[in-house]
Write an enzyme that holds these catalytic residues in place. Structure first.
Site, PDB file in Angstrom:
ATOM      1  N   ASP A  21       0.865  -1.184   0.000  1.00 28.53           N
ATOM      2  CA  ASP A  21       0.000   0.000   0.000  1.00 28.53           C
ATOM      3  C   ASP A  21       0.898   1.230   0.000  1.00 28.53           C
ATOM      4  OD1 ASP A  21      -2.069   1.748   0.216  1.00 28.53           O
ATOM      5  OD2 ASP A  21      -2.681   1.142   2.238  1.00 28.53           O
ATOM      6  N   ASP A 119      -2.990   2.298  -5.915  1.00 26.15           N
ATOM      7  CA  ASP A 119      -1.818   2.328  -5.040  1.00 26.15           C
ATOM      8  C   ASP A 119      -1.770   1.139  -4.102  1.00 26.15           C
ATOM      9  OD1 ASP A 119      -4.030   3.068  -3.468  1.00 26.15           O
ATOM     10  OD2 ASP A 119      -2.711   4.076  -2.054  1.00 26.15           O
ATOM     11  N   GLU A 120      -2.510   0.119  -4.395  1.00 28.68           N
ATOM     12  CA  GLU A 120      -2.663  -0.949  -3.411  1.00 28.68           C
ATOM     13  C   GLU A 120      -2.847  -2.272  -4.141  1.00 28.68           C
ATOM     14  OE1 GLU A 120      -6.027  -1.971  -0.142  1.00 28.68           O
ATOM     15  OE2 GLU A 120      -5.894   0.109  -0.760  1.00 28.68           O
TER      16      GLU A 120
HETATM   17 MG   LIG Z   1      -2.455   3.915   0.094  1.00 32.64          MG
END
Ligand SMILES: [Mg+2]
Length: 371
Positions: A21, A119-120
């Site tokens: 993350d 983003d993960e």
């Molecule tokens: Mg994040």
């Protein structure tokens, strides 16, 4: 009390799953690219003072978070909490590019990547890390490579399933690496507020709190029969989750190079209109299958075979991804067909294929936040 059959639970610790993350992703990218944003509260949203109060916060840097700003909050509320913050309009194409670079790094380690957002992602690294020690080393290396190549920090969680890997990455942000082994399950889960347990929604949480189940430890102490009697099938799931059991696979997709539809015709298509009608129908089918597979592409290929078995393929590439819209796909197909000179001979086969494909999944999630 209804009849109750105790179900045994099995904790599978054979897999090695990472949850990666990125830390305040959009804000971090803007701070990386613009030094003047680095030491001020930064909020990624249209400035509500310029939009008449509309808009939603996409993310905020840690200085803004300290003032209580968080993602999905209205921009108007954010400006009250942080009147001196800098507002920057999010640049999604830029974040998407950085996300692609991130995925290129992931792919050096494993193909088994499940994107959750820009983003993960979950990465199943079971095959490339034959034991726990190697998995830990890989987690550290991955975080370092992301930092070296993208100049961005991330938080990484490692465990043997997705639920625990995500809890791990959340545990120590920013820039943390957290590992949850079997012996760490109780210390981690016992202190969790009940609504943070996988599968417990707002309503269930309220119900549990009424029953005196406030924390993971309380849930752990509740018998399987009590949970099953109160919550039915979900009760069994809660019983498993609080013991760290989560058997969901990492949902990865083999990389597809192309996706297409073709049809043969008997009788042959012997008018321009008949061909265009069929292209329209193929465009619709292609759009449907792209949506279903959560993919989009940049290049459309038209294939034609005439009554003499001459086959022609012609492609058109556009700069950005083509929307999965039957009208758009048809318009380009028609362009290509006209470029080939339109109707020449009766047609026995038509095909439309999209290539230069990329996953659509994470873009949708992000863009919805933003009208
Ligand atoms: Mg994040």
């Amino acid at each position: 009390m209804t009849d109750f059959l105790e179900m045994p639970i099995h904790l599978n610790t054979d897999r090695r799953i990472l949850h990666v993350d990125m830390d305040a992703f959009y804000a971090q990218i803007e701070m990386r690219d613009n030094p003047s944003y680095r030491n001020v509260p930064l909020i990624l949203a249209h400035d509500p003072r310029k939009t008449g109060g509309r808009g939603v916060v996409a993310t905020a840097n840690y200085l803004a978070r300290e003032l209580g700003v968080h993602s999905a909050m209205s921009a108007a509320e954010a400006v009250k909490l942080a009147p001196h913050a800098v507002f920057v309009t999010p640049d999604f194409p830029k974040y998407r590019d950085v996300s692609r670079q991130l995925h290129q790094i992931f792919k050096r380690y494993t193909q088994k990547i499940e994107p959750i957002a820009f983003d993960e992602a979950y990465l199943d690294i079971t095959q490339m890390s034959s034991n726990h020690r190697k998995a830990v080393a890989l987690a550290h290396e991955l975080q370092q490579v992301i930092y070296d190549e993208l100049d961005l920090t991330s938080s990484v969680g490692l465990s043997f399933n997705k639920f625990l890997a995500k809890l791990a990455s959340e545990h120590n942000k920013p820039s943390g690496i957290t590992i949850i082994n079997e012996e760490d399950i109780r210390p981690f889960l016992d202190k969790l507020p009940i609504q943070d347990i996988r599968g417990v929604g707002t309503k269930t949480a309220e119900q549990m709190i009424k029953l005196g189940i406030n924390t993971g430890a309380d849930l752990f102490a509740t018998s399987q029969s009590d949970l099953a009697n109160t919550f039915g099938k979900s009760g069994y799931a809660f019983y498993e989750h609080i013991r760290g059991v989560d058997n969901r696979p990492v949902m990865w997709q083999r990389e597809r190079k192309s996706l297409g539809k073709e049809r043969t015709y008997g009788p042959f298509l012997d008018t321009e209109q008949a061909i265009l009608d069929e292209l329209k129908s193929l465009a619709q089918q292609l759009a449907d299958i792209l949506i279903k597979e959560r993919l989009h592409g940049k290049t459309l290929v038209l294939k034609l075979r005439d009554s003499d078995f001459n086959t022609e393929t012609r492609r058109e590439t556009i700069i950005d991804f083509l929307p999965n819209d039957e009208q758009e796909i048809y318009r380009i197909a028609q362009d290509i067909f006209e470029g080939l000179g339109g109707y020449q001979k009766p047609i026995r086969l038509l095909g439309l294929t999209m290539t230069n494909l990329a996953a659509l999944s994470f873009e949708n999630i992000v863009l919805n936040l933003y009208e």
